[in-house]
Write a protein that holds these residues in place. Structure first.
Motif, PDB file in Angstrom:
ATOM      1  N   PRO A  90       0.775  -1.288  -0.095  1.00  0.00           N
ATOM      2  CA  PRO A  90      -0.011  -0.058  -0.003  1.00  0.00           C
ATOM      3  C   PRO A  90       0.847   1.146   0.015  1.00  0.00           C
ATOM      4  N   THR A  91       2.021   1.203   0.242  1.00  0.00           N
ATOM      5  CA  THR A  91       2.676   2.487   0.320  1.00  0.00           C
ATOM      6  C   THR A  91       4.085   2.652  -0.651  1.00  0.00           C
ATOM      7  N   ALA A  92       4.367   4.066  -0.835  1.00  0.00           N
ATOM      8  CA  ALA A  92       5.501   4.391  -1.496  1.00  0.00           C
ATOM      9  C   ALA A  92       6.689   4.690  -0.687  1.00  0.00           C
ATOM     10  N   PHE A  93       7.992   4.774  -1.139  1.00  0.00           N
ATOM     11  CA  PHE A  93       9.454   5.095  -0.369  1.00  0.00           C
ATOM     12  C   PHE A  93       9.748   6.192  -1.087  1.00  0.00           C
ATOM     13  N   CYS A  94      10.533   7.066  -0.367  1.00  0.00           N
ATOM     14  CA  CYS A  94      11.226   8.343  -0.739  1.00  0.00           C
ATOM     15  C   CYS A  94      12.612   7.880  -0.826  1.00  0.00           C
ATOM     16  N   TRP A  95      13.375   7.991  -1.901  1.00  0.00           N
ATOM     17  CA  TRP A  95      15.023   7.517  -1.811  1.00  0.00           C
ATOM     18  C   TRP A  95      15.539   8.116  -3.057  1.00  0.00           C
ATOM     19  N   ILE A  96      16.643   7.620  -3.386  1.00  0.00           N
ATOM     20  CA  ILE A  96      17.390   8.040  -4.603  1.00  0.00           C
ATOM     21  C   ILE A  96      16.975   7.367  -5.795  1.00  0.00           C
ATOM     22  N   GLN A  97      16.623   8.211  -6.952  1.00  0.00           N
ATOM     23  CA  GLN A  97      15.969   7.712  -7.956  1.00  0.00           C
ATOM     24  C   GLN A  97      17.053   7.233  -9.189  1.00  0.00           C
ATOM     25  N   ASP A  98      18.091   8.198  -9.363  1.00  0.00           N
ATOM     26  CA  ASP A  98      18.772   8.138 -10.351  1.00  0.00           C
ATOM     27  C   ASP A  98      20.156   6.938  -9.872  1.00  0.00           C
ATOM     28  N   ASP A  99      20.310   5.709 -10.681  1.00  0.00           N
ATOM     29  CA  ASP A  99      21.252   4.974 -10.366  1.00  0.00           C
ATOM     30  C   ASP A  99      22.704   5.098 -10.217  1.00  0.00           C
ATOM     31  N   VAL A 100      22.976   6.209 -11.008  1.00  0.00           N
ATOM     32  CA  VAL A 100      24.493   6.507 -11.054  1.00  0.00           C
ATOM     33  C   VAL A 100      24.639   7.229  -9.732  1.00  0.00           C
ATOM     34  N   VAL A 101      23.851   8.350  -9.465  1.00  0.00           N
ATOM     35  CA  VAL A 101      23.866   9.249  -8.048  1.00  0.00           C
ATOM     36  C   VAL A 101      23.971   8.009  -6.939  1.00  0.00           C
ATOM     37  N   PHE A 102      23.178   7.075  -7.051  1.00  0.00           N
ATOM     38  CA  PHE A 102      23.194   6.065  -5.878  1.00  0.00           C
ATOM     39  C   PHE A 102      24.700   5.562  -5.825  1.00  0.00           C
ATOM     40  N   TYR A 103      25.030   4.975  -6.880  1.00  0.00           N
ATOM     41  CA  TYR A 103      26.183   4.283  -6.886  1.00  0.00           C
ATOM     42  C   TYR A 103      27.442   5.061  -6.376  1.00  0.00           C
ATOM     43  N   ILE A 104      27.329   6.538  -7.140  1.00  0.00           N
ATOM     44  CA  ILE A 104      28.491   7.284  -6.520  1.00  0.00           C
ATOM     45  C   ILE A 104      28.386   7.706  -5.029  1.00  0.00           C
ATOM     46  N   SER A 105      27.104   8.299  -4.560  1.00  0.00           N
ATOM     47  CA  SER A 105      26.990   9.083  -3.264  1.00  0.00           C
ATOM     48  C   SER A 105      26.855   8.055  -2.102  1.00  0.00           C
ATOM     49  N   VAL A 106      26.649   6.924  -2.518  1.00  0.00           N
ATOM     50  CA  VAL A 106      26.021   5.907  -1.548  1.00  0.00           C
ATOM     51  C   VAL A 106      27.106   4.794  -1.414  1.00  0.00           C
ATOM     52  N   VAL A 107      27.014   4.155  -2.595  1.00  0.00           N
ATOM     53  CA  VAL A 107      27.895   2.784  -2.666  1.00  0.00           C
ATOM     54  C   VAL A 107      29.647   3.160  -2.806  1.00  0.00           C
ATOM     55  N   ALA A 108      29.863   4.194  -3.481  1.00  0.00           N
ATOM     56  CA  ALA A 108      31.277   4.387  -3.554  1.00  0.00           C
ATOM     57  C   ALA A 108      31.674   4.991  -2.060  1.00  0.00           C
ATOM     58  N   TYR A 109      30.881   5.833  -1.688  1.00  0.00           N
ATOM     59  CA  TYR A 109      31.391   6.484  -0.584  1.00  0.00           C
ATOM     60  C   TYR A 109      31.242   5.382   0.633  1.00  0.00           C
ATOM     61  N   PHE A 110      30.408   4.529   0.656  1.00  0.00           N
ATOM     62  CA  PHE A 110      30.649   3.558   1.883  1.00  0.00           C
ATOM     63  C   PHE A 110      31.731   2.394   1.563  1.00  0.00           C
ATOM     64  N   PHE A 111      31.974   2.175   0.252  1.00  0.00           N
ATOM     65  CA  PHE A 111      33.066   1.172  -0.186  1.00  0.00           C
ATOM     66  C   PHE A 111      34.434   1.855   0.331  1.00  0.00           C
ATOM     67  N   LEU A 112      34.538   3.144   0.103  1.00  0.00           N
ATOM     68  CA  LEU A 112      36.063   3.668   0.580  1.00  0.00           C
ATOM     69  C   LEU A 112      36.002   3.683   2.199  1.00  0.00           C
ATOM     70  N   LEU A 113      35.033   3.803   2.917  1.00  0.00           N
ATOM     71  CA  LEU A 113      35.184   4.048   4.389  1.00  0.00           C
ATOM     72  C   LEU A 113      34.869   2.471   4.870  1.00  0.00           C
ATOM     73  N   PHE A 114      34.465   1.530   4.035  1.00  0.00           N
ATOM     74  CA  PHE A 114      34.520   0.116   4.493  1.00  0.00           C
ATOM     75  C   PHE A 114      35.857  -0.420   4.358  1.00  0.00           C
ATOM     76  N   LEU A 115      36.707  -0.249   3.353  1.00  0.00           N
ATOM     77  CA  LEU A 115      37.965  -0.735   3.192  1.00  0.00           C
ATOM     78  C   LEU A 115      38.867   0.146   4.190  1.00  0.00           C
ATOM     79  N   MET A 116      38.775   1.429   4.591  1.00  0.00           N
ATOM     80  CA  MET A 116      39.390   1.960   5.565  1.00  0.00           C
ATOM     81  C   MET A 116      38.998   1.203   7.059  1.00  0.00           C
ATOM     82  N   ASN A 117      37.678   0.989   7.305  1.00  0.00           N
ATOM     83  CA  ASN A 117      37.511   0.359   8.527  1.00  0.00           C
ATOM     84  C   ASN A 117      37.876  -0.997   8.787  1.00  0.00           C
TER      85      ASN A 117
END
Length: 452
Positions: free
Chosen positions: A345-372
């Motif tokens: 019954p409901t929708a969800f508000c989040w990043i729509q653009d795949d490129v933006v998602f991979y750069i601003s979330v996945v790549a950012y987390f990946f760098l921090l993940f490697l450091m951690n």
């Protein structure tokens, strides 16, 4: 448009309009369809009570819509009007924000006067014939025209619209969905089946609610007990708990706020969700940096305004990333669909653009993940060497082993290493790791105790 009787229609070469009065008492569903069409020739339309199996464009409104049809009355004029439209030219529906997508069908619509319809227990069934056959088997998306997008100019929005089936010549669309915690870092960003989606959603809500409760308790304890809020580790933990608490709260209210179908509100919710997710990642990284200074750099170097600099980095870096995206294009954020299930019954508000998602979330987390990961291994080795002599002399080795094991697990949660399960959520193992990801990370706040 005044008319007598149950329905009336206007048929032109590029536009068709049909209006109906329907009695809610015996309403079992209604379908509008264009069964033949060629540019320059008036289309052939039909109205019936069953869904069309084939049509150039058709929309079926299910029986659950009877609750929106007004009062029961013998006079048809007291029943709500249902309006259907078919557009044989798509020049009115140009979305300049689209990059790689093109509109490959005609446009069909349905509405009930003075009513905004949400949360249907049955899906709206839409059939759309391709203008050009999909010979390359390209990926297709179902969407609706959102008048609020692109600063009021309008644009295509996939929220609540999902592909039921598609082939060379046509696509069938259904509507509405829920979402689960794993979508925040679901690398494939593909829909999953309804059963698993529903279970993951329930786990997410239960886990996030429990985690938020424990995070709130930890923050209160640190604020009330002066001994807990003095040292650097406690202050860093407070900021991490705050970021995780806000992330959980925004995630929990996201479906409710998105149900208002307000484009500006949905962008705001998605921005806050993105910001607190990045803030949580950043503070996890700062935790690992502090541990490195505390355990490896034994002879510490004095750093003036230590916590202030951490706060500037922990809250400032995510703000810069989110602000940059808003300046470039605020429509990177919006309503998104992650489920194949059409009865949700409901929708969800989040990043729509795949490129933006991979750069601003996945790549950012990946760098921090490697450091951690690097800091995690370094700190564990340092602790091992420091305790090696003590453990050789210790008689209660079992107690020491379980203590070290608990410390390792606590560090894993504290540094956000469990978020790394998202990197394994691919192919046949995707569903399994989404369960592991959702369970571990929705309960992350439970492990943020003062002892940690």
């Amino acid at each position: 448009m005044p008319y007598t009787g149950r329905s009336e229609s206007i048929v032109l070469t590029v536009l068709t309009l049909a209006v109906m009065h329907l009695d809610p008492t015996g309403f079992q569903g209604v379908a509008f369809g264009v069964t033949s069409y060629k540019e320059g020739i008036d289309p052939t339309i039909h109205l019936c009570e069953k869904p069309f199996k084939k049509a150039w464009a058709a929309v079926y409104l299910p029986r659950s819509l009877r609750n929106y049809l007004g009062i029961q009355s013998l006079d048809p004029e007291h029943h709500s009007k249902i309006q259907f439209n078919f557009f044989g030219r798509t020049s009115l529906f140009v979305d300049n924000s689209l990059r790689n997508e093109v509109l490959n069908t005609y446009v069909v619509s349905a509405s009930i006067e003075n009513v905004s319809i949400h949360h249907l227990s049955e899906p709206v069934n839409i059939i759309l014939r391709h203008v050009k056959p999909n010979t390359n088997n390209a990926e297709v998306h179902c969407a609706f025209w959102d008048f609020a997008k692109n600063n009021g100019l309008g644009g295509w929005n996939t929220s609540g619209c999902e592909v039921n089936s598609t082939d060379l010549n046509s696509t069938i669309c259904y509507c509405n969905h829920l979402t689960h915690f794993g979508v925040l870092l679901d690398l494939s960003r593909k829909a999953i089946d309804g059963v698993n989606h529903h279970i993951l959603t329930l786990i997410s809500y239960a886990g996030c609610g429990t985690s938020a409760l424990f995070l709130g308790v930890v923050l209160v304890m640190h604020l009330v007990l002066d001994k807990l809020r003095r040292d650097y580790p406690s202050k860093i933990l407070q900021n991490l708990c705050t970021a995780l608490l806000m992330l959980n709260l925004v995630f929990l209210v996201n479906p409710w706020l998105s149900s208002f179908h307000n484009h500006g509100l949905c962008i705001t919710v998605a921005v806050f969700l993105h910001y607190f997710l990045l803030a949580a990642f950043t503070w996890m990284g700062l935790e690992s940096v502090h541990m490195y200074f505390a355990f490896v750099k034994v002879f510490k170097t004095y750093i003036p305004n230590y916590i202030l600099k951490f706060c500037i980095a922990g809250w400032g870096i995510p703000a810069i990333i989110v602000a940059t995206l808003l300046v470039i294009n605020k429509d990177f954020y919006g309503t998104t669909s992650f489920s194949e299930h059409h009865d949700s019954p409901t929708a969800f508000c989040w990043i729509q653009d795949d490129v933006v998602f991979y750069i601003s979330v996945v790549a950012y987390f990946f760098l921090l993940f490697l450091m951690n990961i690097g800091m995690f291994i370094t700190v564990l080795l340092q602790i091992h060497f420091m305790k090696a002599k003590q453990q050789r002399q210790s008689k209660n080795w079992k107690q020491d082993f379980f203590h070290d094991l608990r410390s390792t697990v606590s560090l894993t949660f504290l540094l956000g290493l469990t978020w790394g399960f998202a990197f394994f959520a691919w192919g046949s193992a995707r569903i399994f790791f989404l369960y592991v990801f959702t369970i571990c990370n929705t309960l992350q706040g439970i492990d943020m105790s003062p002892e940690t």
